[in-house]
Design a protein around this motif. Structure first.
Motif, PDB file in Angstrom:
ATOM      1  N   LYS A 136      -1.126 -22.594 -43.109  1.00 48.12           N
ATOM      2  CA  LYS A 136       0.166 -21.912 -42.979  1.00 48.12           C
ATOM      3  C   LYS A 136       0.904 -22.435 -41.763  1.00 48.12           C
ATOM      4  O   LYS A 136       0.340 -22.532 -40.667  1.00 48.12           O
ATOM      5  N   ARG A 137       2.185 -22.718 -41.916  1.00 47.20           N
ATOM      6  CA  ARG A 137       2.919 -23.410 -40.870  1.00 47.20           C
ATOM      7  C   ARG A 137       3.662 -22.465 -39.928  1.00 47.20           C
ATOM      8  O   ARG A 137       3.725 -22.703 -38.726  1.00 47.20           O
ATOM      9  N   ALA A 189       4.491 -19.197 -37.689  1.00 47.62           N
ATOM     10  CA  ALA A 189       3.755 -18.162 -36.969  1.00 47.62           C
ATOM     11  C   ALA A 189       4.711 -17.473 -35.986  1.00 47.62           C
ATOM     12  O   ALA A 189       5.451 -18.155 -35.274  1.00 47.62           O
ATOM     13  N   PRO A 190       4.707 -16.141 -35.931  1.00 47.19           N
ATOM     14  CA  PRO A 190       3.959 -15.263 -36.821  1.00 47.19           C
ATOM     15  C   PRO A 190       4.506 -15.313 -38.244  1.00 47.19           C
ATOM     16  O   PRO A 190       5.574 -15.865 -38.491  1.00 47.19           O
ATOM     17  N   SER A 191       3.762 -14.741 -39.176  1.00 44.19           N
ATOM     18  CA  SER A 191       4.161 -14.770 -40.576  1.00 44.19           C
ATOM     19  C   SER A 191       5.464 -14.002 -40.785  1.00 44.19           C
ATOM     20  O   SER A 191       5.849 -13.152 -39.977  1.00 44.19           O
ATOM     21  N   GLY A 192       6.135 -14.306 -41.903  1.00 46.68           N
ATOM     22  CA  GLY A 192       7.346 -13.571 -42.228  1.00 46.68           C
ATOM     23  C   GLY A 192       7.084 -12.090 -42.397  1.00 46.68           C
ATOM     24  O   GLY A 192       7.906 -11.246 -42.011  1.00 46.68           O
ATOM     25  N   THR A 193       5.932 -11.749 -42.974  1.00 44.35           N
ATOM     26  CA  THR A 193       5.571 -10.340 -43.132  1.00 44.35           C
ATOM     27  C   THR A 193       5.399  -9.680 -41.774  1.00 44.35           C
ATOM     28  O   THR A 193       5.852  -8.551 -41.549  1.00 44.35           O
ATOM     29  N   ALA A 194       4.734 -10.385 -40.850  1.00 40.95           N
ATOM     30  CA  ALA A 194       4.560  -9.835 -39.507  1.00 40.95           C
ATOM     31  C   ALA A 194       5.906  -9.571 -38.839  1.00 40.95           C
ATOM     32  O   ALA A 194       6.109  -8.531 -38.197  1.00 40.95           O
ATOM     33  N   LYS A 195       6.843 -10.482 -39.004  1.00 39.15           N
ATOM     34  CA  LYS A 195       8.169 -10.278 -38.413  1.00 39.15           C
ATOM     35  C   LYS A 195       8.858  -9.065 -39.015  1.00 39.15           C
ATOM     36  O   LYS A 195       9.536  -8.302 -38.310  1.00 39.15           O
ATOM     37  N   SER A 196       8.689  -8.880 -40.326  1.00 43.59           N
ATOM     38  CA  SER A 196       9.287  -7.707 -40.962  1.00 43.59           C
ATOM     39  C   SER A 196       8.661  -6.422 -40.427  1.00 43.59           C
ATOM     40  O   SER A 196       9.358  -5.427 -40.180  1.00 43.59           O
ATOM     41  N   ILE A 197       7.347  -6.422 -40.243  1.00 48.54           N
ATOM     42  CA  ILE A 197       6.667  -5.249 -39.692  1.00 48.54           C
ATOM     43  C   ILE A 197       7.135  -4.984 -38.264  1.00 48.54           C
ATOM     44  O   ILE A 197       7.360  -3.830 -37.864  1.00 48.54           O
ATOM     45  N   GLY A 245      -9.617 -21.056 -41.905  1.00 53.53           N
ATOM     46  CA  GLY A 245     -10.202 -21.129 -43.236  1.00 53.53           C
ATOM     47  C   GLY A 245      -9.194 -20.954 -44.346  1.00 53.53           C
ATOM     48  O   GLY A 245      -8.097 -21.512 -44.314  1.00 53.53           O
ATOM     49  N   ASP A 246      -9.594 -20.174 -45.344  1.00 46.31           N
ATOM     50  CA  ASP A 246      -8.742 -19.976 -46.510  1.00 46.31           C
ATOM     51  C   ASP A 246      -8.305 -18.517 -46.651  1.00 46.31           C
ATOM     52  O   ASP A 246      -8.076 -18.026 -47.763  1.00 46.31           O
ATOM     53  N   VAL A 247      -8.160 -17.826 -45.524  1.00 48.06           N
ATOM     54  CA  VAL A 247      -7.750 -16.421 -45.552  1.00 48.06           C
ATOM     55  C   VAL A 247      -6.373 -16.303 -46.205  1.00 48.06           C
ATOM     56  O   VAL A 247      -5.410 -16.947 -45.780  1.00 48.06           O
ATOM     57  N   THR A 248      -6.276 -15.471 -47.224  1.00 56.38           N
ATOM     58  CA  THR A 248      -5.021 -15.323 -47.952  1.00 56.38           C
ATOM     59  C   THR A 248      -3.963 -14.649 -47.101  1.00 56.38           C
ATOM     60  O   THR A 248      -2.815 -15.085 -47.033  1.00 56.38           O
ATOM     61  N   GLY A 249      -4.331 -13.556 -46.452  1.00 57.60           N
ATOM     62  CA  GLY A 249      -3.371 -12.861 -45.603  1.00 57.60           C
ATOM     63  C   GLY A 249      -3.893 -11.503 -45.168  1.00 57.60           C
ATOM     64  O   GLY A 249      -4.326 -10.703 -46.001  1.00 57.60           O
ATOM     65  N   GLU A 250      -3.875 -11.255 -43.879  1.00 59.12           N
ATOM     66  CA  GLU A 250      -4.264  -9.962 -43.323  1.00 59.12           C
ATOM     67  C   GLU A 250      -3.245  -9.565 -42.258  1.00 59.12           C
ATOM     68  O   GLU A 250      -2.822 -10.400 -41.458  1.00 59.12           O
ATOM     69  N   HIS A 251      -2.878  -8.295 -42.261  1.00 63.23           N
ATOM     70  CA  HIS A 251      -1.963  -7.760 -41.248  1.00 63.23           C
ATOM     71  C   HIS A 251      -2.509  -6.434 -40.746  1.00 63.23           C
ATOM     72  O   HIS A 251      -2.808  -5.545 -41.546  1.00 63.23           O
ATOM     73  N   GLU A 252      -2.655  -6.330 -39.439  1.00 65.75           N
ATOM     74  CA  GLU A 252      -3.188  -5.116 -38.823  1.00 65.75           C
ATOM     75  C   GLU A 252      -2.241  -4.665 -37.718  1.00 65.75           C
ATOM     76  O   GLU A 252      -1.839  -5.465 -36.864  1.00 65.75           O
TER      77      GLU A 252
END
Length: 281
Positions: A166-167, A169-177, A214-221
């Motif tokens: 993944k290029r 960072a932070p992810s788009g989802t993280a920015k939305s959160i 690795g190949d982690v699909t996506g985690e947000h905490e």
């Protein structure tokens, strides 16, 4: 489009004969979308393109992205689904606007100019942009907004983990959160990305941590801590199929909409889930 409607697994109605175009067909998410479409009754991939030559995906021939304009004109798909990169997504949005084809994009990493260019296409066709198409993430975001409002003064930390390819960072989802937290807690007006050395925490900061492995699909905490207690809200995606299914739900919903700017929350609202998703940032 046909008159009849059939319900999808997610509760959103899809019209038989829904014909989609898919960009980035050789990428991780492009492949997932094509494979999900192959498994969904009443959905067909009319156009699949990629910038480089790739083998067919789930029996669908993949054409050159350079030919997209002509393919949209000749095949007349009902909607285009895009998971590529910011520059490519803007170019594809312009092609959709010219061809009168609605656009669903899950591409992230846009700068302000890129978002403005993407929004420009929504003057001509409906454009739905979401940082995440998982319904669980929509529920997470609602919970985060409620928790942030209910816990004034608590420290907030966000950690996201994705695969090593993944290029952004932070992810788009993280920015939305983070935007959700900021809306509920305007006192948290500083985002600190990681810490090193002498770095005492300021009361106005939100900590942000991006991990790539690795190949982690996506985690947000999201961690809320204060008053001798801690609350952790977490979403983990088992595989990318959940995002592809959500994107197809969005595509089916978007087809008959007026030109404009939409988010995944609009799709979920149609299923009686109020204000649960991406606001279409």
């Amino acid at each position: 489009m046909s008159d009849g409607r059939v319900a999808t697994d997610g509760g959103v109605e899809s019209s038989p004969g829904l014909r989609i175009a898919v960009t980035g067909a050789g990428g991780r998410m492009g492949r997932e979308v094509i494979e999900a479409a192959a498994d969904r009754e009443g959905v067909a991939v009319a156009v699949a393109v990629n910038r480089s030559l790739v083998d067919p995906v789930a029996g669908v021939a993949v054409e050159s992205a350079a030919d997209l304009d002509g393919l949209l004109a000749s095949e007349e798909p009902d909607v285009l689904v895009d998971f590529t990169g910011p520059a490519s997504a803007v170019a594809y949005a312009e092609a959709c606007a010219d061809a009168g084809v609605p656009l669903v994009t899950g591409t992230t990493g846009f700068d302000e100019d890129g978002l403005d260019d993407l929004r420009a296409a929504s003057d001509a066709v409906p454009v739905l942009k979401a940082s995440n198409f998982a319904r669980g993430v929509a529920a997470l975001r609602r919970a985060v907004r409620e928790a942030a409002a209910a816990l004034p003064g608590y420290d907030v930390e966000l950690t996201e983990t994705h695969h090593n390819g993944k290029r952004d960072a932070p992810s788009g989802t993280a920015k939305s959160i983070l935007d959700d937290v900021g809306d509920a807690r305007p006192d948290l007006d500083e985002r600190v990305h990681g810490r090193e050395g002498d770095a005492p925490r300021a009361a106005t900061e939100t900590g942000v941590h991006a991990r790539r492995a690795g190949d982690v699909t996506g985690e947000h905490e999201v961690l809320f801590a204060g008053n001798r207690e801690a609350l952790e809200l977490t979403h983990r995606a088992g595989d990318r199929g959940v995002f592809a299914e959500g994107a197809l739900d969005a595509a089916a919903w978007l087809v008959d909409r007026d030109p404009g700017w939409y988010g995944f929350g609009d799709v979920l609202d149609a299923g009686d889930t109020e204000d649960a998703g991406d606001s279409g940032q």
